[in-house]
Design an enzyme around this catalytic site. Structure first.
Site, PDB file in Angstrom:
ATOM      1  N   ASP A  51     -87.591  20.241   5.873  1.00  0.00           N
ATOM      2  CA  ASP A  51     -86.962  21.121   6.654  1.00  0.00           C
ATOM      3  C   ASP A  51     -86.681  20.531   8.226  1.00  0.00           C
ATOM      4  O   ASP A  51     -87.570  20.550   9.075  1.00  0.00           O
ATOM      5  CB  ASP A  51     -87.607  22.298   6.925  1.00  0.00           C
ATOM      6  CG  ASP A  51     -86.811  23.424   7.754  1.00  0.00           C
ATOM      7  OD1 ASP A  51     -85.802  24.216   7.092  1.00  0.00           O
ATOM      8  OD2 ASP A  51     -87.180  23.583   8.911  1.00  0.00           O
ATOM      9  N   TYR A  56     -83.489  19.942  16.595  1.00  0.00           N
ATOM     10  CA  TYR A  56     -84.647  19.241  16.488  1.00  0.00           C
ATOM     11  C   TYR A  56     -84.586  17.743  16.949  1.00  0.00           C
ATOM     12  O   TYR A  56     -85.431  16.997  17.042  1.00  0.00           O
ATOM     13  CB  TYR A  56     -85.411  19.259  15.225  1.00  0.00           C
ATOM     14  CG  TYR A  56     -85.668  20.514  14.670  1.00  0.00           C
ATOM     15  CD1 TYR A  56     -85.495  21.807  15.222  1.00  0.00           C
ATOM     16  CD2 TYR A  56     -86.309  20.807  13.312  1.00  0.00           C
ATOM     17  CE1 TYR A  56     -85.985  22.961  14.619  1.00  0.00           C
ATOM     18  CE2 TYR A  56     -86.579  22.179  12.707  1.00  0.00           C
ATOM     19  CZ  TYR A  56     -86.141  23.012  13.368  1.00  0.00           C
ATOM     20  OH  TYR A  56     -86.607  24.253  12.615  1.00  0.00           O
ATOM     21  N   LYS A  81     -79.666  22.482   9.786  1.00  0.00           N
ATOM     22  CA  LYS A  81     -79.139  23.701  10.392  1.00  0.00           C
ATOM     23  C   LYS A  81     -78.157  23.533  11.516  1.00  0.00           C
ATOM     24  O   LYS A  81     -78.197  22.455  12.213  1.00  0.00           O
ATOM     25  CB  LYS A  81     -80.067  24.667  10.836  1.00  0.00           C
ATOM     26  CG  LYS A  81     -81.511  24.892  10.169  1.00  0.00           C
ATOM     27  CD  LYS A  81     -82.622  25.557  10.408  1.00  0.00           C
ATOM     28  CE  LYS A  81     -83.959  25.391   9.742  1.00  0.00           C
ATOM     29  NZ  LYS A  81     -84.772  24.210  10.392  1.00  0.00           N
ATOM     30  N   HIS A 114     -78.371  28.533  12.226  1.00  0.00           N
ATOM     31  CA  HIS A 114     -79.871  28.326  12.831  1.00  0.00           C
ATOM     32  C   HIS A 114     -80.141  29.904  13.231  1.00  0.00           C
ATOM     33  O   HIS A 114     -81.472  30.343  13.218  1.00  0.00           O
ATOM     34  CB  HIS A 114     -80.044  27.445  13.906  1.00  0.00           C
ATOM     35  CG  HIS A 114     -81.396  26.908  14.100  1.00  0.00           C
ATOM     36  ND1 HIS A 114     -81.737  25.724  14.441  1.00  0.00           N
ATOM     37  CD2 HIS A 114     -82.609  27.530  13.925  1.00  0.00           C
ATOM     38  CE1 HIS A 114     -82.938  25.496  14.469  1.00  0.00           C
ATOM     39  NE2 HIS A 114     -83.503  26.724  14.258  1.00  0.00           N
TER      40      HIS A 114
HETATM   41  N1  LIG Z   1     -85.434  28.658  11.622  1.00  0.00           N
HETATM   42  C1  LIG Z   1     -85.897  28.364  12.897  1.00  0.00           C
HETATM   43  O1  LIG Z   1     -85.611  29.086  13.754  1.00  0.00           O
HETATM   44  C2  LIG Z   1     -87.410  27.910  12.940  1.00  0.00           C
HETATM   45  C3  LIG Z   1     -88.105  28.340  13.882  1.00  0.00           C
HETATM   46  C4  LIG Z   1     -89.494  27.541  14.154  1.00  0.00           C
HETATM   47  C5  LIG Z   1     -89.915  26.834  13.005  1.00  0.00           C
HETATM   48  N2  LIG Z   1     -88.900  26.396  11.969  1.00  0.00           N
HETATM   49  C6  LIG Z   1     -89.434  25.592  11.046  1.00  0.00           C
HETATM   50  O2  LIG Z   1     -90.467  26.060  10.371  1.00  0.00           O
HETATM   51  C7  LIG Z   1     -91.391  24.986  10.434  1.00  0.00           C
HETATM   52  C8  LIG Z   1     -92.960  25.062  10.510  1.00  0.00           C
HETATM   53  O3  LIG Z   1     -92.988  26.070  11.767  1.00  0.00           O
HETATM   54  P1  LIG Z   1     -93.650  25.709  13.129  1.00  0.00           P
HETATM   55  O4  LIG Z   1     -93.781  23.929  13.136  1.00  0.00           O
HETATM   56  O5  LIG Z   1     -93.157  26.342  14.151  1.00  0.00           O
HETATM   57  O6  LIG Z   1     -95.245  26.198  12.990  1.00  0.00           O
HETATM   58  P2  LIG Z   1     -96.236  26.239  11.885  1.00  0.00           P
HETATM   59  O7  LIG Z   1     -95.911  25.460  10.366  1.00  0.00           O
HETATM   60  O8  LIG Z   1     -96.804  27.664  11.702  1.00  0.00           O
HETATM   61  O9  LIG Z   1     -97.591  25.490  12.770  1.00  0.00           O
HETATM   62  C9  LIG Z   1     -97.713  24.233  12.989  1.00  0.00           C
HETATM   63  C10 LIG Z   1     -98.856  24.044  13.906  1.00  0.00           C
HETATM   64  O10 LIG Z   1     -99.961  24.206  13.256  1.00  0.00           O
HETATM   65  C11 LIG Z   1    -100.768  22.836  13.300  1.00  0.00           C
HETATM   66  N3  LIG Z   1    -101.131  22.724  11.890  1.00  0.00           N
HETATM   67  C12 LIG Z   1    -100.550  22.224  10.881  1.00  0.00           C
HETATM   68  N4  LIG Z   1    -101.200  22.349   9.461  1.00  0.00           N
HETATM   69  C13 LIG Z   1    -102.674  22.487  10.267  1.00  0.00           C
HETATM   70  C14 LIG Z   1    -103.795  22.855   9.523  1.00  0.00           C
HETATM   71  N5  LIG Z   1    -103.950  22.509   8.240  1.00  0.00           N
HETATM   72  N6  LIG Z   1    -104.954  23.119  10.172  1.00  0.00           N
HETATM   73  C15 LIG Z   1    -104.822  23.243  11.649  1.00  0.00           C
HETATM   74  N7  LIG Z   1    -103.612  23.218  12.326  1.00  0.00           N
HETATM   75  C16 LIG Z   1    -102.317  22.879  11.474  1.00  0.00           C
HETATM   76  C17 LIG Z   1     -99.654  21.697  13.531  1.00  0.00           C
HETATM   77  O11 LIG Z   1    -100.333  20.997  14.619  1.00  0.00           O
HETATM   78  P3  LIG Z   1    -100.303  19.270  13.938  1.00  0.00           P
HETATM   79  O12 LIG Z   1     -98.953  18.873  13.986  1.00  0.00           O
HETATM   80  O13 LIG Z   1    -101.199  18.664  14.930  1.00  0.00           O
HETATM   81  O14 LIG Z   1    -100.948  19.004  12.536  1.00  0.00           O
HETATM   82  C18 LIG Z   1     -98.841  22.560  14.457  1.00  0.00           C
HETATM   83  O15 LIG Z   1     -99.370  22.570  15.854  1.00  0.00           O
HETATM   84  C19 LIG Z   1     -90.997  23.807  11.714  1.00  0.00           C
HETATM   85  O16 LIG Z   1     -91.495  22.501  11.641  1.00  0.00           O
HETATM   86  C20 LIG Z   1     -89.728  24.230  11.388  1.00  0.00           C
HETATM   87  O17 LIG Z   1     -89.144  23.125  10.361  1.00  0.00           O
HETATM   88  C21 LIG Z   1     -87.897  27.036  11.957  1.00  0.00           C
END
Ligand SMILES: NC(=O)c1ccc[n+]([C@@H]2O[C@H](COP(=O)([O-])OP(=O)(O)OC[C@H]3O[C@@H](n4cnc5c(N)ncnc54)[C@H](OP(=O)(O)O)[C@@H]3O)[C@@H](O)[C@H]2O)c1
Length: 284
Positions: A51, A56, A81, A114
């Site tokens: 994704d 990004y 997106k 998005h």
């Molecule tokens: N459509 C939208 O508006 C939108 C908005 C936000 C996000 N997104 C998408 O959703 C994806 C995921 O959301 P997100 O990146 O916001 O947050 P998330 O996946 O909830 O959390 C990511 C964070 O958690 C840490 N993490 C991951 N796995 C872990 C584990 N097993 N144990 C401990 N910590 C862990 C990561 O650090 P490390 O990298 O250091 O492991 C990072 O800091 C994004 O990357 C993006 O592709 C979309």
């Protein structure tokens, strides 16, 4: 049917989207350099969905990693997106071509709006329908759409969005939105499924991790799957990329699912779709 890392949900147009994907939004600038490594590691770990988004600024790295993986392009589901600055009919068509170019691909699996920029999202959708009709994208969908945005879109669209990608985790269970989307054949996808890692400190999550002999992240991601929600956790670290994928071999009891549901506080870690335009200065 039992879910596996290589299985997925059949979207409303028959296209299959994997239940698990790697999110590559890099909240920290130092992670930018790690995108290629993260995507390569994820594909090695069995992920078949990535994704990304124009916003990004890492589509090039994603494309390079997919090509270098040795896995055929058609076995990897790529989502990107259209960003807020490029919404509207002509701008979206142009933005799509740029994304294809950056990715170095000749089609995209899933193209999303998005954010629902009020002044433009209907015209943006018309452009997405054209891209879909031309076969340049296998499915089209939206992100951060509330029920009111979907109502407006559904009243006038020819193609019903295949997915709505929204913030979703046990502190923001989005029951009403999920019920609405289920009723319209729109698949929910969870962004920030780990609430950026904050949920892992929650005592109930830690208790269940002990009970099931799993990590907190695995408990929370498993909760997504059992709720029928596609999940796209982000990590730039190899061991966590593997850890987050190991969620298919256990099952949370109904009672524990309900206890996780009860953590809901309608609490967001990211931007509120009802407030982003004001905060980002996007209102005309
Ligand atoms: N459509 C939208 O508006 C939108 C908005 C936000 C996000 N997104 C998408 O959703 C994806 C995921 O959301 P997100 O990146 O916001 O947050 P998330 O996946 O909830 O959390 C990511 C964070 O958690 C840490 N993490 C991951 N796995 C872990 C584990 N097993 N144990 C401990 N910590 C862990 C990561 O650090 P490390 O990298 O250091 O492991 C990072 O800091 C994004 O990357 C993006 O592709 C979309």
């Amino acid at each position: 049917m039992t879910k596996t890392i290589s299985s997925g949900v059949t979207l409303n147009n028959g296209v299959v989207m994997p239940w698990l994907g790697l999110g590559v939004w890099q909240g920290r600038p130092e992670d930018g350099a790690h995108v290629e490594h993260a995507v390569r590691t994820a594909i090695e770990a069995g992920y078949r969905s990535i994704d990304t988004a124009a916003a990004y600024r890492n589509e090039q790295g994603v494309g390079r990693a997919v090509r270098a993986s040795g896995v055929p392009r058609e076995e990897i589901f790529v989502t990107t997106k259209v960003d807020n600055a490029n919404q509207g009919y002509d701008a979206t068509l142009k933005a799509f071509d740029k994304s294809l170019d950056e990715l170095g691909m000749d089609y995209i699996d899933l193209y999303l709006i998005h954010w629902p920029v009020s002044a433009h999202y209907m015209e943006t959708w018309r452009a997405m329908e054209k891209l879909y009709a031309e076969g340049k994208v296998r499915a089209i969908g939206v992100s951060n759409f509330q029920i009111r945005h979907l109502d407006t879109l559904l009243a006038a669209c020819s193609v019903v969005p295949a997915v709505n990608q929204v913030e979703y985790h046990p502190r923001l269970t989005q029951k009403e939105l999920q019920g609405y989307c289920n009723g319209k054949g729109i698949q929910l996808v969870a962004w920030s499924p780990l609430m950026l890692g904050r949920l892992l400190e929650e005592p109930l999550v830690q208790e269940l991790a002990g009970k099931y002999g799993r990590t907190g992240a695995q408990i929370v991601l498993r909760w997504d799957l059992q709720n029928g929600v596609v999940t796209i956790p982000k990590s730039a670290k190899a061991e966590r990329i593997y850890e987050n994928a190991d969620i298919f071999g256990f099952e949370l009891s109904l009672g524990d699912m309900e206890r996780l549901d009860a953590l809901n506080r309608n609490e967001r870690s990211g931007m509120d779709p009802d407030k982003f335009e004001e905060l980002w200065g996007l209102r005309n």
